[in-house]
Write a protein that holds these residues in place. Structure first.
Motif, short mmCIF file in Angstrom:
data_model
loop_
_atom_site.label_atom_id
_atom_site.label_comp_id
_atom_site.label_asym_id
_atom_site.label_seq_id
_atom_site.Cartn_x
_atom_site.Cartn_y
_atom_site.Cartn_z
N ALA A 56 0.83 -1.21 0.00
CA ALA A 56 0.00 0.00 0.00
C ALA A 56 0.86 1.26 0.00
N VAL A 57 1.93 1.25 0.77
CA VAL A 57 2.84 2.40 0.82
C VAL A 57 3.50 2.59 -0.54
N ALA A 58 3.96 1.51 -1.15
CA ALA A 58 4.62 1.59 -2.46
C ALA A 58 3.64 2.12 -3.51
N GLU A 59 2.40 1.65 -3.47
CA GLU A 59 1.39 2.11 -4.42
C GLU A 59 1.07 3.59 -4.21
N SER A 60 1.00 4.00 -2.96
CA SER A 60 0.74 5.41 -2.65
C SER A 60 1.88 6.29 -3.15
N GLU A 61 3.12 5.85 -2.95
CA GLU A 61 4.27 6.61 -3.42
C GLU A 61 4.29 6.68 -4.94
N ARG A 62 3.93 5.58 -5.61
CA ARG A 62 3.87 5.57 -7.08
C ARG A 62 2.80 6.55 -7.56
N ALA A 63 1.64 6.54 -6.91
CA ALA A 63 0.57 7.46 -7.30
C ALA A 63 0.99 8.92 -7.09
N GLN A 64 1.71 9.17 -6.00
CA GLN A 64 2.19 10.54 -5.74
C GLN A 64 3.19 10.97 -6.81
N ARG A 65 4.09 10.06 -7.20
CA ARG A 65 5.06 10.38 -8.26
C ARG A 65 4.34 10.68 -9.57
N GLU A 66 3.34 9.87 -9.91
CA GLU A 66 2.57 10.10 -11.13
C GLU A 66 1.85 11.43 -11.08
N GLN A 67 1.28 11.77 -9.93
CA GLN A 67 0.59 13.05 -9.77
C GLN A 67 1.57 14.21 -9.95
N LEU A 68 2.75 14.08 -9.37
CA LEU A 68 3.77 15.12 -9.52
C LEU A 68 4.18 15.28 -10.98
N LYS A 69 4.31 14.16 -11.70
CA LYS A 69 4.65 14.21 -13.12
C LYS A 69 3.55 14.94 -13.90
N ARG A 70 2.28 14.60 -13.61
CA ARG A 70 1.17 15.26 -14.31
C ARG A 70 1.16 16.76 -14.03
N GLU A 71 1.37 17.11 -12.76
CA GLU A 71 1.38 18.53 -12.40
C GLU A 71 2.53 19.27 -13.09
N ALA A 72 3.69 18.63 -13.17
CA ALA A 72 4.83 19.25 -13.84
C ALA A 72 4.54 19.44 -15.33
N ALA A 73 3.92 18.44 -15.95
CA ALA A 73 3.58 18.55 -17.37
C ALA A 73 2.56 19.66 -17.59
N GLU A 74 1.59 19.77 -16.69
CA GLU A 74 0.60 20.84 -16.81
C GLU A 74 1.26 22.21 -16.66
N ARG A 75 2.19 22.33 -15.69
CA ARG A 75 2.91 23.60 -15.52
C ARG A 75 3.70 23.96 -16.76
N LEU A 76 4.39 22.96 -17.34
CA LEU A 76 5.15 23.21 -18.56
C LEU A 76 4.25 23.67 -19.70
N GLU A 77 3.10 23.04 -19.83
CA GLU A 77 2.17 23.43 -20.89
C GLU A 77 1.65 24.85 -20.66
N LEU A 78 1.32 25.18 -19.42
CA LEU A 78 0.86 26.54 -19.13
C LEU A 78 1.96 27.56 -19.40
N GLU A 79 3.19 27.21 -19.04
CA GLU A 79 4.31 28.10 -19.33
C GLU A 79 4.51 28.27 -20.83
N ARG A 80 4.39 27.16 -21.58
CA ARG A 80 4.52 27.22 -23.04
C ARG A 80 3.44 28.12 -23.63
N GLN A 81 2.21 27.96 -23.15
CA GLN A 81 1.12 28.79 -23.65
C GLN A 81 1.34 30.26 -23.30
N ALA A 82 1.81 30.53 -22.09
CA ALA A 82 2.07 31.91 -21.68
C ALA A 82 3.19 32.52 -22.52
N ARG A 83 4.24 31.72 -22.79
CA ARG A 83 5.34 32.20 -23.61
C ARG A 83 4.87 32.50 -25.03
N ALA A 84 4.05 31.59 -25.58
CA ALA A 84 3.53 31.79 -26.93
C ALA A 84 2.65 33.04 -26.99
#
Length: 115
Positions: A56-84
């Motif tokens: 359960a702990v390993a699954e929770s950590e994996r889910a947190q890592r995936e969430q962080l990746k999604r949030e980072a990708a969203e931030r990059l996309e927002l930054e790209r849109q703002a730059r454009a």
């Protein structure tokens, strides 16, 4: 999966604190009061609890890592849109310009070639 570390952990728990009362009662009842069978069953049950907890702990950590990746990708996309947007023309602008130019070319050809 190697569960030897879990058996070590249970052995340490037993030396330090003794068995967990509820789990010991379950093991004793399921072994019909036979102490040696109850002890073996307790070990298996406790190791299974710890393994489930680790999973359960390993699954929770994996889910947190995936969430962080999604949030980072969203931030990059927002930054790209703002730059454009800051740079001027965005892809939608180029699409609209292309449509307008095509329409103007069509009108020009009709004017040259006639109706």
């Amino acid at each position: 999966m190697d569960d030897l570390h879990l058996y070590d952990r249970v052995a340490d728990e037993l030396r330090r604190d003794g068995p967990q009362a509820g789990l010991w009662a379950k093991a004793f009842a399921e072994s019909e009061g036979e102490k040696s069978r109850a002890e073996a069953l307790y070990l298996r049950l406790r190791v299974a609890q710890l393994a489930a907890s680790e999973l359960a702990v390993a699954e929770s950590e994996r889910a947190q890592r995936e969430q962080l990746k999604r949030e980072a990708a969203e931030r990059l996309e927002l930054e790209r849109q703002a730059r454009a947007k800051a740079e001027g023309l965005t892809p939608i602008h180029w699409l609209l310009i292309g449509l307008i130019v095509s329409f103007l070319i069509l009108i020009a050809f009709r004017a040259v070639l006639g109706p």
